[in-house]
Design a protein around this motif. Structure first.
Motif, PDB file in Angstrom:
ATOM      1  N   VAL A 168      39.290  48.415  27.241  1.00  0.00           N
ATOM      2  CA  VAL A 168      38.439  49.595  27.163  1.00  0.00           C
ATOM      3  C   VAL A 168      38.813  50.616  28.238  1.00  0.00           C
ATOM      4  CG1 VAL A 168      36.575  48.846  28.701  1.00  0.00           C
ATOM      5  CG2 VAL A 168      36.042  50.288  26.719  1.00  0.00           C
ATOM      6  N   PHE A 169      39.511  50.161  29.267  1.00  0.00           N
ATOM      7  CA  PHE A 169      39.919  51.039  30.365  1.00  0.00           C
ATOM      8  C   PHE A 169      41.316  51.625  30.145  1.00  0.00           C
ATOM      9  CE2 PHE A 169      36.908  48.188  32.648  1.00  0.00           C
ATOM     10  CZ  PHE A 169      36.082  49.141  33.209  1.00  0.00           C
ATOM     11  N   TYR A 170      41.819  51.588  28.915  1.00  0.00           N
ATOM     12  CA  TYR A 170      43.224  51.975  28.688  1.00  0.00           C
ATOM     13  C   TYR A 170      43.540  53.349  29.264  1.00  0.00           C
ATOM     14  CZ  TYR A 170      41.797  55.133  24.915  1.00  0.00           C
ATOM     15  OH  TYR A 170      41.224  56.153  24.205  1.00  0.00           O
ATOM     16  N   LYS A 171      42.669  54.325  29.034  1.00  0.00           N
ATOM     17  CA  LYS A 171      42.956  55.681  29.505  1.00  0.00           C
ATOM     18  C   LYS A 171      42.801  55.784  31.014  1.00  0.00           C
ATOM     19  CE  LYS A 171      42.018  60.547  28.552  1.00  0.00           C
ATOM     20  NZ  LYS A 171      41.294  61.502  27.657  1.00  0.00           N
ATOM     21  N   MET A 172      41.740  55.203  31.551  1.00  0.00           N
ATOM     22  CA  MET A 172      41.506  55.256  32.991  1.00  0.00           C
ATOM     23  C   MET A 172      42.602  54.523  33.758  1.00  0.00           C
ATOM     24  SD  MET A 172      38.135  54.052  35.150  1.00  0.00           S
ATOM     25  CE  MET A 172      37.118  55.276  34.311  1.00  0.00           C
ATOM     26  N   ALA A 173      42.992  53.352  33.266  1.00  0.00           N
ATOM     27  CA  ALA A 173      44.032  52.576  33.950  1.00  0.00           C
ATOM     28  C   ALA A 173      45.347  53.348  33.976  1.00  0.00           C
ATOM     29  CB  ALA A 173      44.223  51.231  33.245  1.00  0.00           C
ATOM     30  N   ALA A 174      45.708  53.946  32.845  1.00  0.00           N
ATOM     31  CA  ALA A 174      46.944  54.718  32.792  1.00  0.00           C
ATOM     32  C   ALA A 174      46.878  55.910  33.736  1.00  0.00           C
ATOM     33  CB  ALA A 174      47.204  55.188  31.362  1.00  0.00           C
TER      34      ALA A 174
ATOM     35  N   LEU B  88      45.075  56.250  36.502  1.00  0.00           N
ATOM     36  CA  LEU B  88      45.133  55.827  37.897  1.00  0.00           C
ATOM     37  C   LEU B  88      46.536  55.366  38.283  1.00  0.00           C
ATOM     38  CD1 LEU B  88      41.728  53.928  38.255  1.00  0.00           C
ATOM     39  CD2 LEU B  88      42.304  56.218  39.098  1.00  0.00           C
ATOM     40  N   ARG B  89      47.203  54.680  37.371  1.00  0.00           N
ATOM     41  CA  ARG B  89      48.577  54.238  37.669  1.00  0.00           C
ATOM     42  C   ARG B  89      49.503  55.439  37.875  1.00  0.00           C
ATOM     43  NH1 ARG B  89      47.462  49.933  33.457  1.00  0.00           N
ATOM     44  NH2 ARG B  89      47.115  48.035  34.683  1.00  0.00           N
ATOM     45  N   LEU B  90      49.315  56.469  37.081  1.00  0.00           N
ATOM     46  CA  LEU B  90      50.126  57.678  37.250  1.00  0.00           C
ATOM     47  C   LEU B  90      49.869  58.334  38.603  1.00  0.00           C
ATOM     48  CD1 LEU B  90      49.979  59.373  33.725  1.00  0.00           C
ATOM     49  CD2 LEU B  90      51.999  58.429  34.874  1.00  0.00           C
ATOM     50  N   GLN B  91      48.658  58.120  39.128  1.00  0.00           N
ATOM     51  CA  GLN B  91      48.302  58.687  40.419  1.00  0.00           C
ATOM     52  C   GLN B  91      48.708  57.785  41.589  1.00  0.00           C
ATOM     53  OE1 GLN B  91      46.861  61.811  40.733  1.00  0.00           O
ATOM     54  NE2 GLN B  91      47.177  61.959  38.526  1.00  0.00           N
ATOM     55  N   GLY B  92      49.311  56.626  41.272  1.00  0.00           N
ATOM     56  CA  GLY B  92      49.860  55.777  42.315  1.00  0.00           C
ATOM     57  C   GLY B  92      49.088  54.528  42.661  1.00  0.00           C
ATOM     58  N   TRP B  93      47.996  54.238  41.933  1.00  0.00           N
ATOM     59  CA  TRP B  93      47.235  53.022  42.221  1.00  0.00           C
ATOM     60  C   TRP B  93      47.803  51.820  41.465  1.00  0.00           C
ATOM     61  CZ3 TRP B  93      44.229  57.560  42.388  1.00  0.00           C
ATOM     62  CH2 TRP B  93      43.416  57.715  43.521  1.00  0.00           C
ATOM     63  N   SER B  94      47.672  50.647  42.055  1.00  0.00           N
ATOM     64  CA  SER B  94      47.922  49.390  41.353  1.00  0.00           C
ATOM     65  C   SER B  94      46.617  48.984  40.683  1.00  0.00           C
ATOM     66  CB  SER B  94      48.376  48.298  42.324  1.00  0.00           C
ATOM     67  OG  SER B  94      49.606  48.639  42.912  1.00  0.00           O
ATOM     68  N   VAL B  95      46.645  48.809  39.374  1.00  0.00           N
ATOM     69  CA  VAL B  95      45.413  48.600  38.615  1.00  0.00           C
ATOM     70  C   VAL B  95      45.438  47.244  37.920  1.00  0.00           C
ATOM     71  CG1 VAL B  95      43.912  49.526  36.815  1.00  0.00           C
ATOM     72  CG2 VAL B  95      45.240  51.096  38.252  1.00  0.00           C
ATOM     73  N   TYR B  96      44.321  46.542  38.014  1.00  0.00           N
ATOM     74  CA  TYR B  96      44.173  45.223  37.405  1.00  0.00           C
ATOM     75  C   TYR B  96      42.882  45.203  36.584  1.00  0.00           C
ATOM     76  CZ  TYR B  96      47.520  43.831  41.031  1.00  0.00           C
ATOM     77  OH  TYR B  96      48.621  43.738  41.852  1.00  0.00           O
ATOM     78  N   SER B  97      42.831  44.325  35.596  1.00  0.00           N
ATOM     79  CA  SER B  97      41.597  44.127  34.839  1.00  0.00           C
ATOM     80  C   SER B  97      41.562  42.699  34.338  1.00  0.00           C
ATOM     81  CB  SER B  97      41.498  45.105  33.666  1.00  0.00           C
ATOM     82  OG  SER B  97      42.525  44.861  32.716  1.00  0.00           O
ATOM     83  N   LEU B  98      40.378  42.235  34.013  1.00  0.00           N
ATOM     84  CA  LEU B  98      40.226  40.892  33.457  1.00  0.00           C
ATOM     85  C   LEU B  98      39.314  40.969  32.245  1.00  0.00           C
ATOM     86  CD1 LEU B  98      37.691  38.721  35.447  1.00  0.00           C
ATOM     87  CD2 LEU B  98      37.897  41.177  35.793  1.00  0.00           C
ATOM     88  N   ASP B  99      39.385  39.951  31.411  1.00  0.00           N
ATOM     89  CA  ASP B  99      38.497  39.852  30.254  1.00  0.00           C
ATOM     90  C   ASP B  99      37.416  38.821  30.552  1.00  0.00           C
ATOM     91  OD1 ASP B  99      40.078  41.667  28.907  1.00  0.00           O
ATOM     92  OD2 ASP B  99      41.207  40.131  27.811  1.00  0.00           O
ATOM     93  N   LEU B 100      36.174  39.264  30.581  1.00  0.00           N
ATOM     94  CA  LEU B 100      35.056  38.348  30.791  1.00  0.00           C
ATOM     95  C   LEU B 100      34.786  37.589  29.491  1.00  0.00           C
ATOM     96  CD1 LEU B 100      32.692  40.821  32.705  1.00  0.00           C
ATOM     97  CD2 LEU B 100      34.177  39.059  33.701  1.00  0.00           C
ATOM     98  N   VAL B 101      34.603  36.269  29.605  1.00  0.00           N
ATOM     99  CA  VAL B 101      34.429  35.420  28.418  1.00  0.00           C
ATOM    100  C   VAL B 101      33.236  34.485  28.616  1.00  0.00           C
ATOM    101  CG1 VAL B 101      35.531  33.714  26.931  1.00  0.00           C
ATOM    102  CG2 VAL B 101      36.926  35.503  27.995  1.00  0.00           C
ATOM    103  N   PRO B 102      32.278  34.492  27.678  1.00  0.00           N
ATOM    104  CA  PRO B 102      32.168  35.389  26.530  1.00  0.00           C
ATOM    105  C   PRO B 102      31.698  36.778  26.977  1.00  0.00           C
ATOM    106  CG  PRO B 102      30.239  33.999  26.647  1.00  0.00           C
ATOM    107  CD  PRO B 102      31.153  33.512  27.738  1.00  0.00           C
TER     108      PRO B 102
END
Length: 210
Positions: free
Chosen positions: A23-29, A31-45
């Motif tokens: 869901v963060f596809y646009k935000m992550a991209a 931020l990465r373009l701005q120089g941040w290292s970006v991580y995400s996880l999938d919460l289950v369930p």
């Protein structure tokens, strides 16, 4: 990568109910373009079938497995993810790892929409739930880090919308029409970027609430 970018903390993104890290596809991209290292996880369930405290343990485990023991990070969380992340910060030691914490349209004081489900995680997000009352009883712990709440007054998932307001930290209102758009609207992206650039206060400086 320049020195300024190297000094930036890694950013961990925590999604909301019925979502995944995608869901963060646009935000992550962005931020990465701005120089941040970006991580995400999938919460289950991801559908509220377990308590938010259980999901918070997944965040804690992910941080332990992904980052060096002494490494600080910044945390950006959407909707339910903001409450999950607060439990991690306030109850599972995350206060010692997270330097900047940004919630986006999170039901800090609950949402009446949560009455539509009997799932444990949803019950915890109801207004005046025992779970939220406990978290909010010592919300001042968030003054120890750089905390920002971003929200929209037009939110139909967080009802009332001002449930996303907090008595500590910085408040940013982005007048976006729909809950999901908070992750893609250019104004939201700009607000997140600005919050991630906030200078970290040293421990002996007292954080002043806005």
């Amino acid at each position: 990568m320049n020195t300024k970018n190297q000094q930036r903390n890694a950013v961990l993104l925590v999604h909301g109910i019925d979502d995944t890290g995608l869901v963060f596809y646009k935000m992550a991209a962005h931020l990465r373009l701005q120089g941040w290292s970006v991580y995400s996880l999938d919460l289950v369930p991801n559908n509220g079938d377990v308590g938010l405290d259980e999901l918070a343990k997944q965040v804690a485990d992910y941080v332990t497995a992904t980052f060096a023991p002494e490494q600080h990070l910044d945390l950006v969380a959407f909707s339910m993810g903001g409450i999950v992340s607060r439990y991690y910060i306030q109850r599972l030691g995350g206060i010692n790892r997270v330097q900047r914490f940004i919630t986006i349209s999170s039901p800090h004081y609950g949402t009446v929409v949560a009455y539509g489900s009997q799932r444990p995680g949803c019950i915890q997000m109801r207004p005046d739930s025992i779970f939220l009352k406990d978290l909010n009883s010592d919300a001042t712990i968030l003054e120890q880090l750089d905390f920002t709440s971003i929200w929209t007054p037009y939110d139909l998932m967080i009802v009332p919308a001002n449930s996303s307001q907090m008595p500590v930290g910085i408040e940013v209102i982005v007048p976006v029409a729909l809950h999901p758009w908070m992750l893609t609207d250019s104004r939201s992206l700009a607000a997140v970027k600005a919050a991630l650039k906030n200078p970290i206060k040293l421990p002996f400086f007292k954080k002043v609430s806005s």
